[in-house]
Write a protein that holds these residues in place. Structure first.
Motif, PDB file in Angstrom:
ATOM      1  N   GLY A 106       0.800  -1.212   0.000  1.00  0.00           N
ATOM      2  CA  GLY A 106       0.000   0.000   0.000  1.00  0.00           C
ATOM      3  C   GLY A 106       0.834   1.265   0.000  1.00  0.00           C
ATOM      4  N   ASP A 107       2.147   1.139   0.282  1.00  0.00           N
ATOM      5  CA  ASP A 107       3.028   2.304   0.181  1.00  0.00           C
ATOM      6  C   ASP A 107       3.138   2.757  -1.281  1.00  0.00           C
ATOM      7  OD1 ASP A 107       3.545   2.255   2.876  1.00  0.00           O
ATOM      8  OD2 ASP A 107       5.556   1.387   2.703  1.00  0.00           O
ATOM      9  N   VAL A 108       3.432   4.032  -1.468  1.00  0.00           N
ATOM     10  CA  VAL A 108       3.736   4.559  -2.802  1.00  0.00           C
ATOM     11  C   VAL A 108       5.185   5.035  -2.788  1.00  0.00           C
ATOM     12  CG1 VAL A 108       3.211   6.315  -4.522  1.00  0.00           C
ATOM     13  CG2 VAL A 108       1.349   5.258  -3.219  1.00  0.00           C
ATOM     14  N   ILE A 109       5.996   4.473  -3.674  1.00  0.00           N
ATOM     15  CA  ILE A 109       7.401   4.874  -3.784  1.00  0.00           C
ATOM     16  C   ILE A 109       7.496   6.023  -4.775  1.00  0.00           C
ATOM     17  CG2 ILE A 109       9.730   4.119  -4.394  1.00  0.00           C
ATOM     18  CD1 ILE A 109       8.872   1.272  -3.660  1.00  0.00           C
ATOM     19  N   LEU A 110       7.952   7.172  -4.278  1.00  0.00           N
ATOM     20  CA  LEU A 110       7.997   8.392  -5.087  1.00  0.00           C
ATOM     21  C   LEU A 110       9.398   8.718  -5.590  1.00  0.00           C
ATOM     22  CD1 LEU A 110       5.674  10.593  -2.845  1.00  0.00           C
ATOM     23  CD2 LEU A 110       5.067   9.478  -5.000  1.00  0.00           C
ATOM     24  N   LYS A 111      10.405   8.465  -4.747  1.00  0.00           N
ATOM     25  CA  LYS A 111      11.781   8.774  -5.136  1.00  0.00           C
ATOM     26  C   LYS A 111      12.719   7.678  -4.641  1.00  0.00           C
ATOM     27  CE  LYS A 111      11.377  13.851  -5.120  1.00  0.00           C
ATOM     28  NZ  LYS A 111      11.948  15.114  -4.597  1.00  0.00           N
ATOM     29  N   MET A 112      13.824   7.505  -5.377  1.00  0.00           N
ATOM     30  CA  MET A 112      14.892   6.597  -4.967  1.00  0.00           C
ATOM     31  C   MET A 112      16.206   7.349  -5.092  1.00  0.00           C
ATOM     32  SD  MET A 112      16.024   2.847  -6.488  1.00  0.00           S
ATOM     33  CE  MET A 112      14.376   2.195  -6.249  1.00  0.00           C
ATOM     34  N   ASN A 113      16.919   7.458  -3.981  1.00  0.00           N
ATOM     35  CA  ASN A 113      18.155   8.235  -3.930  1.00  0.00           C
ATOM     36  C   ASN A 113      17.964   9.639  -4.508  1.00  0.00           C
ATOM     37  OD1 ASN A 113      19.532   6.228  -2.625  1.00  0.00           O
ATOM     38  ND2 ASN A 113      20.924   5.759  -4.308  1.00  0.00           N
ATOM     39  N   GLY A 114      16.816  10.244  -4.195  1.00  0.00           N
ATOM     40  CA  GLY A 114      16.550  11.608  -4.616  1.00  0.00           C
ATOM     41  C   GLY A 114      16.008  11.764  -6.014  1.00  0.00           C
ATOM     42  N   GLU A 115      15.956  10.669  -6.795  1.00  0.00           N
ATOM     43  CA  GLU A 115      15.450  10.746  -8.166  1.00  0.00           C
ATOM     44  C   GLU A 115      13.989  10.306  -8.202  1.00  0.00           C
ATOM     45  OE1 GLU A 115      17.828   8.538 -10.873  1.00  0.00           O
ATOM     46  OE2 GLU A 115      19.686   9.584 -10.394  1.00  0.00           O
ATOM     47  N   ASN A 116      13.178  11.042  -8.954  1.00  0.00           N
ATOM     48  CA  ASN A 116      11.765  10.695  -9.081  1.00  0.00           C
ATOM     49  C   ASN A 116      11.588   9.310  -9.698  1.00  0.00           C
ATOM     50  OD1 ASN A 116      10.841  13.135  -8.032  1.00  0.00           O
ATOM     51  ND2 ASN A 116      10.773  14.124 -10.043  1.00  0.00           N
ATOM     52  N   VAL A 117      10.666   8.547  -9.161  1.00  0.00           N
ATOM     53  CA  VAL A 117      10.261   7.275  -9.761  1.00  0.00           C
ATOM     54  C   VAL A 117       9.088   7.579 -10.690  1.00  0.00           C
ATOM     55  CG1 VAL A 117       9.257   5.013  -9.324  1.00  0.00           C
ATOM     56  CG2 VAL A 117      11.059   5.892  -7.816  1.00  0.00           C
TER      57      VAL A 117
ATOM     58  N   GLU B 185      11.859   7.808  -0.807  1.00  0.00           N
ATOM     59  CA  GLU B 185      10.792   8.675  -0.328  1.00  0.00           C
ATOM     60  C   GLU B 185       9.479   7.972  -0.637  1.00  0.00           C
ATOM     61  OE1 GLU B 185       8.610  12.805  -1.530  1.00  0.00           O
ATOM     62  OE2 GLU B 185      10.810  12.894  -1.350  1.00  0.00           O
ATOM     63  N   ILE B 186       8.717   7.682   0.399  1.00  0.00           N
ATOM     64  CA  ILE B 186       7.457   6.979   0.208  1.00  0.00           C
ATOM     65  C   ILE B 186       6.309   7.790   0.806  1.00  0.00           C
ATOM     66  CG2 ILE B 186       8.601   4.720   0.208  1.00  0.00           C
ATOM     67  CD1 ILE B 186       7.564   4.289   3.020  1.00  0.00           C
ATOM     68  N   TRP B 187       5.119   7.465   0.335  1.00  0.00           N
ATOM     69  CA  TRP B 187       3.895   8.082   0.832  1.00  0.00           C
ATOM     70  C   TRP B 187       3.054   6.985   1.456  1.00  0.00           C
ATOM     71  CZ3 TRP B 187      -1.371   7.697  -0.559  1.00  0.00           C
ATOM     72  CH2 TRP B 187      -2.209   8.729  -0.116  1.00  0.00           C
ATOM     73  N   ARG B 188       2.687   7.179   2.716  1.00  0.00           N
ATOM     74  CA  ARG B 188       1.913   6.166   3.437  1.00  0.00           C
ATOM     75  C   ARG B 188       0.857   6.856   4.303  1.00  0.00           C
ATOM     76  NH1 ARG B 188       5.341   2.592   7.411  1.00  0.00           N
ATOM     77  NH2 ARG B 188       6.171   1.812   5.413  1.00  0.00           N
ATOM     78  N   ASP B 189      -0.377   6.471   4.081  1.00  0.00           N
ATOM     79  CA  ASP B 189      -1.489   7.009   4.892  1.00  0.00           C
ATOM     80  C   ASP B 189      -1.484   8.531   4.956  1.00  0.00           C
ATOM     81  OD1 ASP B 189      -2.367   4.421   5.422  1.00  0.00           O
ATOM     82  OD2 ASP B 189      -1.121   4.252   7.218  1.00  0.00           O
ATOM     83  N   GLY B 190      -1.196   9.167   3.809  1.00  0.00           N
ATOM     84  CA  GLY B 190      -1.269  10.612   3.743  1.00  0.00           C
ATOM     85  C   GLY B 190      -0.043  11.346   4.246  1.00  0.00           C
ATOM     86  N   GLN B 191       1.008  10.600   4.590  1.00  0.00           N
ATOM     87  CA  GLN B 191       2.229  11.243   5.095  1.00  0.00           C
ATOM     88  C   GLN B 191       3.436  10.804   4.286  1.00  0.00           C
ATOM     89  OE1 GLN B 191       2.458  10.257   9.275  1.00  0.00           O
ATOM     90  NE2 GLN B 191       0.999  11.864   9.850  1.00  0.00           N
ATOM     91  N   PHE B 192       4.405  11.731   4.155  1.00  0.00           N
ATOM     92  CA  PHE B 192       5.650  11.434   3.451  1.00  0.00           C
ATOM     93  C   PHE B 192       6.703  11.006   4.475  1.00  0.00           C
ATOM     94  CE2 PHE B 192       3.331  14.430   0.859  1.00  0.00           C
ATOM     95  CZ  PHE B 192       3.437  13.881  -0.413  1.00  0.00           C
ATOM     96  N   ARG B 193       7.522  10.029   4.096  1.00  0.00           N
ATOM     97  CA  ARG B 193       8.559   9.533   4.989  1.00  0.00           C
ATOM     98  C   ARG B 193       9.707   8.968   4.165  1.00  0.00           C
ATOM     99  NH1 ARG B 193       6.288   5.199   8.744  1.00  0.00           N
ATOM    100  NH2 ARG B 193       8.464   4.570   8.918  1.00  0.00           N
ATOM    101  N   THR B 194      10.827   8.710   4.833  1.00  0.00           N
ATOM    102  CA  THR B 194      11.991   8.132   4.168  1.00  0.00           C
ATOM    103  C   THR B 194      12.346   6.806   4.818  1.00  0.00           C
ATOM    104  OG1 THR B 194      12.894  10.326   3.608  1.00  0.00           O
ATOM    105  CG2 THR B 194      14.421   8.463   3.564  1.00  0.00           C
TER     106      THR B 194
END
Length: 259
Positions: free
Chosen positions: A209-220, A241-250
């Motif tokens: 259910g996580d969304v992976i947005l960036k890897m090592n600072g680069e956009n996915v 950088e992932i998005w989970r339950d409305g929050q961004f985290r690393t």
């Protein structure tokens, strides 16, 4: 392979005739020709659809034996994910309605495509009366008659899986669902559908259910972009950088080396 409580394994759920009846049907089909003869057409073969993606060339050879796990239509998605969590990749599916199929038909298709595991479901749809031609053989002549016959109909489903090699990352990702695109107000990223047990992603607490947005600072940008990025970084520790339950985290993931 670990079994889970949601996967059914009861004779009642299989819809396969007993071994004794199967032998009888095969014997009859060798003597007479019936339109409803289940050995005349293998539905698992006819309706098979290849689902192997670009990573299929990396899969190990077929083990030579197939385990059949029975499920129900309502539990298919959960049971499919359980198989994937245990390190198996989907290589094909077969869904169809038809008369009774023999277990040997399912096993034949499994061996043909090299499936180590098959997730199988069957639902009884009822019966209907139909005209059945009967071919009778006599010396120097063949005579055909018809008779009323009852054909039992079922809804069959089979998903074919092959064991994956040791994974580099350990997730199976999909494009972002529409509702998440609306929440993020963007189309790019990779949605985590399955996390493989005991993989780098599992150990780094990446969750389904996580969304992976960036890897090592680069956009996915997409699923393929995500795969390309982590393959370039094998053996390294990467930050996501992932998005989970409305929050961004690393989160940090220590990738495996290539197998």
């Amino acid at each position: 392979m670990k079994r889970t409580d949601t996967v059914q394994n009861t004779k009642q759920a299989t819809c396969f005739p007993s071994e004794e009846i199967s032998r009888l049907v095969i014997g009859l089909c060798a003597l007479i020709t019936l339109t409803s003869c289940v050995t005349a057409s293998n539905g698992f073969y006819i309706y098979y659809q290849d689902q192997a993606g670009p990573t299929s060339t990396n899969l190990p050879p077929y083990s030579g034996s197939t385990k059949i796990l029975t499920t129900t239509e309502a539990n298919t998605i959960n049971d499919e994910k359980n198989v994937m969590r245990n390190g198996y990749a989907l290589i094909g599916v077969s869904h169809f309605q038809g008369p009774t199929q023999l277990q040997s038909a399912l096993m034949s298709q499994a061996k043909k495509v090299g499936a180590d595991v098959v997730l199988y479901s069957c639902q009884y749809l009822g019966s209907k009366q139909t005209e059945v031609p009967i071919v009778q053989y006599h010396p120097a002549q063949t005579h055909t008659t018809t008779t009323k016959g009852t054909v039992q109909r079922y809804q069959y489903g089979a998903e074919f899986f092959r064991r994956m090699p040791p994974v580099i990352f350990g997730v199976m990702v999909l494009p972002l669902p529409n509702e998440i695109r609306q929440q993020l107000e963007k189309n790019t990223g990779a949605f985590v559908y399955v996390v493989v047990n005991d993989s780098p992603a599992f150990n780094a607490d990446i969750l389904e259910g996580d969304v992976i947005l960036k890897m090592n600072g680069e956009n996915v940008e997409s699923v393929s972009d995500f795969v390309e990025k982590y393959r370039r970084l094998v053996g390294q520790k990467v930050d996501l950088e992932i998005w989970r339950d409305g929050q961004f985290r690393t989160n940090y993931v220590q990738l495996n080396n290539k197998s």
